[in-house]
Each structure stands twice: as structure tokens, then as C-alpha cells.
Design a protein around this motif. Sequence first.
Motif, short mmCIF file in Angstrom:
data_model
loop_
_atom_site.label_atom_id
_atom_site.label_comp_id
_atom_site.label_asym_id
_atom_site.label_seq_id
_atom_site.Cartn_x
_atom_site.Cartn_y
_atom_site.Cartn_z
N ILE A 69 -10.95 36.24 -33.14
CA ILE A 69 -11.39 37.44 -32.04
C ILE A 69 -12.24 38.32 -33.00
O ILE A 69 -13.46 38.78 -32.23
N ALA A 70 -12.11 38.53 -34.09
CA ALA A 70 -12.98 39.40 -34.82
C ALA A 70 -14.35 39.01 -34.81
O ALA A 70 -15.51 39.58 -35.07
N GLU A 71 -14.56 37.63 -35.05
CA GLU A 71 -15.72 36.89 -35.20
C GLU A 71 -16.80 37.30 -33.97
O GLU A 71 -17.90 37.40 -33.96
N ARG A 72 -16.06 37.62 -32.70
CA ARG A 72 -16.77 37.89 -31.50
C ARG A 72 -16.72 39.48 -31.58
O ARG A 72 -17.07 39.93 -30.28
N ALA A 73 -16.39 40.13 -32.52
CA ALA A 73 -16.66 41.55 -32.52
C ALA A 73 -15.64 42.14 -31.70
O ALA A 73 -15.91 43.17 -31.00
N GLY A 74 -14.53 41.65 -31.51
CA GLY A 74 -13.39 42.18 -30.63
C GLY A 74 -12.22 42.37 -31.29
O GLY A 74 -12.20 42.17 -32.24
N ARG A 75 -11.19 42.80 -30.74
CA ARG A 75 -9.76 43.14 -31.13
C ARG A 75 -8.84 43.02 -29.92
O ARG A 75 -9.34 43.51 -29.04
N SER A 76 -7.86 42.44 -30.38
CA SER A 76 -6.62 42.47 -29.20
C SER A 76 -5.43 42.68 -29.85
O SER A 76 -4.53 41.89 -30.21
N ASP A 77 -5.01 44.07 -30.07
CA ASP A 77 -3.94 44.65 -30.76
C ASP A 77 -2.60 44.28 -30.33
O ASP A 77 -1.69 44.31 -30.97
#
Length: 460
Positions: A355-363
Motif C-alpha cells: 500500500i505504501a508503494e502506492r503512496a497510500g495507507r490503510s490504518d
Amino acid sequence: TGNVTPTQFNETFGFRGGEFGKWNEGGDGQEVLNHAYDGLLDLADVLGLPPKAMSLNGELAIAFGARGKGGLKSGAAHYERDYEVMNLTKMQGAGSLAHEWFHALDHYLSRLDGKAFSTFTTNERGDRVRVTTEKADGNYLSHGALRKSNMRPELLEAFGKMIAALHGKPRQVPINVERVEKSVKSSAGSLDYRLNDLRGTIADGRYNRSKKTATPAQLAQWDALAERLRQGDLGEPKHIEAPSSARFSMGRQSTTVIVEMNGIYKAVTGRSFDKTGYDSIGNAIKQEATNLKALRASLADATERAARGEMATITQGSDYAENAREIDSGRVSPYWSTPHEMGARAFEAYIMDRIAERAGRSDYLVYGAENSYYALFGMKPYPEGDERRQINAAFDALFKAVEAKETDKGIALLSQAPAQPLTKLAASTTGTNPGKLTAMVANIRAGWADAPPVTVVGTV
């Protein structure tokens, strides 16, 4: 996008059921439902699977703070194997979704493998629950598969490589030709000892019961056959029939060279060394000659590769596994270093990284799967560095091997090996009582997508 309704949640993911605890009623419950919805969509996106596959063919249920047991661990998110439900609690549910979903997947794949039970029972509360074993190793594929697994070989291999990556890491070293040479020498010496011992018995009548001595022609024939064995030529496979007095033996596989040598030995001594028992001298000679042949091939390969300057890849214990064992060192029983917990934490790290590779986060899906969060406690519960990248690559390969297919219950992750022919099943179950056979068929159908209806009316 607005608030998610329970109906929308269920239609999207197809969970068998959903529960909310009292604390989750009202605004808190809606917020949690929204976060879980987004987290599961993120999970499906990373894995490249349809959202409805997250409920594992509709067999998985989800609960939000509804199944706490009280006590010291009342705040811990957990997966219940018997009820097949992920419980995400108020204090620790957020960030635990990926971890608990991996436990559910681990259990689901073990049922498809055939190791974990696919049958149900009624517990003391009167609830219909999945049959499970008390210890985790009987329920999770991460602890190993059946020798004759029901899973597709490609997926089983990918899962095994992922588990292997958790426990070891590859390292490049020079090819050690000398070590292979020593193995060849040792194996050749062991084979020579057995062959020379038998030759001594037929060459000198004093050392056999018949007191007979082999003729020069018999010794010459023996020596020629023994040399064939030393060179890796065992001849053709030859089945040895068990004597009529052996009630429980069906014989054993030998070779034509060993059988011919046994004929010489028996003609001189009146006894056989190549008997039907697997502890016979003949079987030992067969194994040693086979092993020597394989070692000589390995030596030739190692010599050629070393001459080309190639390196060998070996596996050494991973830092991830060592750190987990260190954390467990103060516990009465292991937890952090168990295969299913190591797999679940590594899966957290994998999902967070992708997810971080896509510049995202899902806490709500995953949070804190980094060792920096545990530095104050001197703990390293997650893989890191090159090991983490290698483990992530193994997870990529695993989910590429997974196939999803819609069924009447939901979307199944197809992983079965080719179906066993009915004639083979019938042959292997001759004489089985109908009740037991019905349970066997039910167990097979439970892990078989689009299984046809089967009615057991009797056995023969």
C-alpha cells in the motif's frame, strides 16, 4: 462516499455473518463499519482478488467488539477457528484486520489441503461449529501440509516457499567440491564394506553354514556384478515376491544385478541376503548404490560449476525467526515464533509495504508493522531489510498462484488438485460403513468448488 450500510457491506464481501458489540452501536459502530469496508477493499486490491473473495467462499464471519472474553486479553483482536470468525475489538481491532484475515486464510487453505477438518459439530452451547484440533498445528497450513495434499501443486509450492522465506534466507557461497568428494568417498566405502563382507563369506567356506566355497567362475561373475553396482549400474527393477509364510508382506522392489548376486550367494551358502524385508542387506546395498550414483552426478555437476566460477545458494536461519525466538525466550510456551503467528505478522508487513508503494495507507487494515514501533521494548517482531523484501516477493508469488471462482456460497480461492477418480475412491473404501463413507464424501465436497451432489446408499 458516505456511510456504508450493513447490507452494502455484506453484498460487497459476502461474509457469513456480522456482529457488533454494545460499544459499537450508534456512531462508533458506523465509523468502524466504514473503516472495515475501506480496509477490506484495500486488501482485495493489493491481493488482486475480487472483494467478495475476502469472505473465503462465504465461510468467514466478522465481528466488531462482540466476542470479547474478558480478563487480561479481553482487548485482543483474534480469529476463532471453531466459529470461523474474525473479532476486531475496540482497543486493538484497528490495524489488526490484515493479521486476523491471514489466520482465516491459513485455516481455509488447510481445509482445502485436507489436514484441517471440513466437517461440523455441535458444541456445548448448541452452536454449529467447525471441528478443530486443540493445538494450532492441526488447523493451519503454515504448520505443514498433508503428504498427499488435495491442493494444486503450484499453489502448495508457492505457500511452502513463502513459509520457507520466513525461516531462512538465501546466501551465496563458493561451491565446495571437496565436501562432495568426501561424501562420494564415504558412500563408496560403505558400499565396498557390504560387498566385500558378502564376498568373503562365499570365497571361504569356513565362514558360511554350508561350508562350501564359490568356484573361480562364480567369484569372477560376482566381481563383475559388484563392479557394476560401484559404477551406478543396478540393472532393471525387479520385484521380489514374499514367501507364502509371510502373512503381512507383499514383497519388495530390488534390481536385476542384486538379484543375480543373491543367486550366486544362495547357491554357495544356501541362504539369501536379498530378502523381502526392508531391513535386509540387499535393500541396504540397493540404497547405498543408488546414493553413490547420485553423489557422483552431484560431484560432476559441482566440479563443472566451480570451474565456471559459479556460486552456490544456501539457506541460513533468518533474523526474523531468530528475533521471534528471542522474544519467546521469556515465555512458558512459544507464541511469536509459531509458524501461524510469524506468517500473520509477515503478511501485515507485506500489505503495509504494498500500500505504501502506492503512496497510500490503510490504518484500520494494518498499522505499525515496523520494528521501529517496538525499539523501546528491545523487540523486533517484524521482518526487515532484505529479508522483508524477499518475504514480500514470496507473498506476491503466492497470490499469483491463487485462482478465484464464483460459487453458490461466494467466491472460492481455488486450490484443489485434480479430483480423485470415483473408481479410485471406491477401491480405497471397499467395505467402509455408509456412515463413515458419508462423512468422507462430505469432507471432500466441502473443499471442492461446484461439487456435484453425492448420495451414499451403501458400500460393497
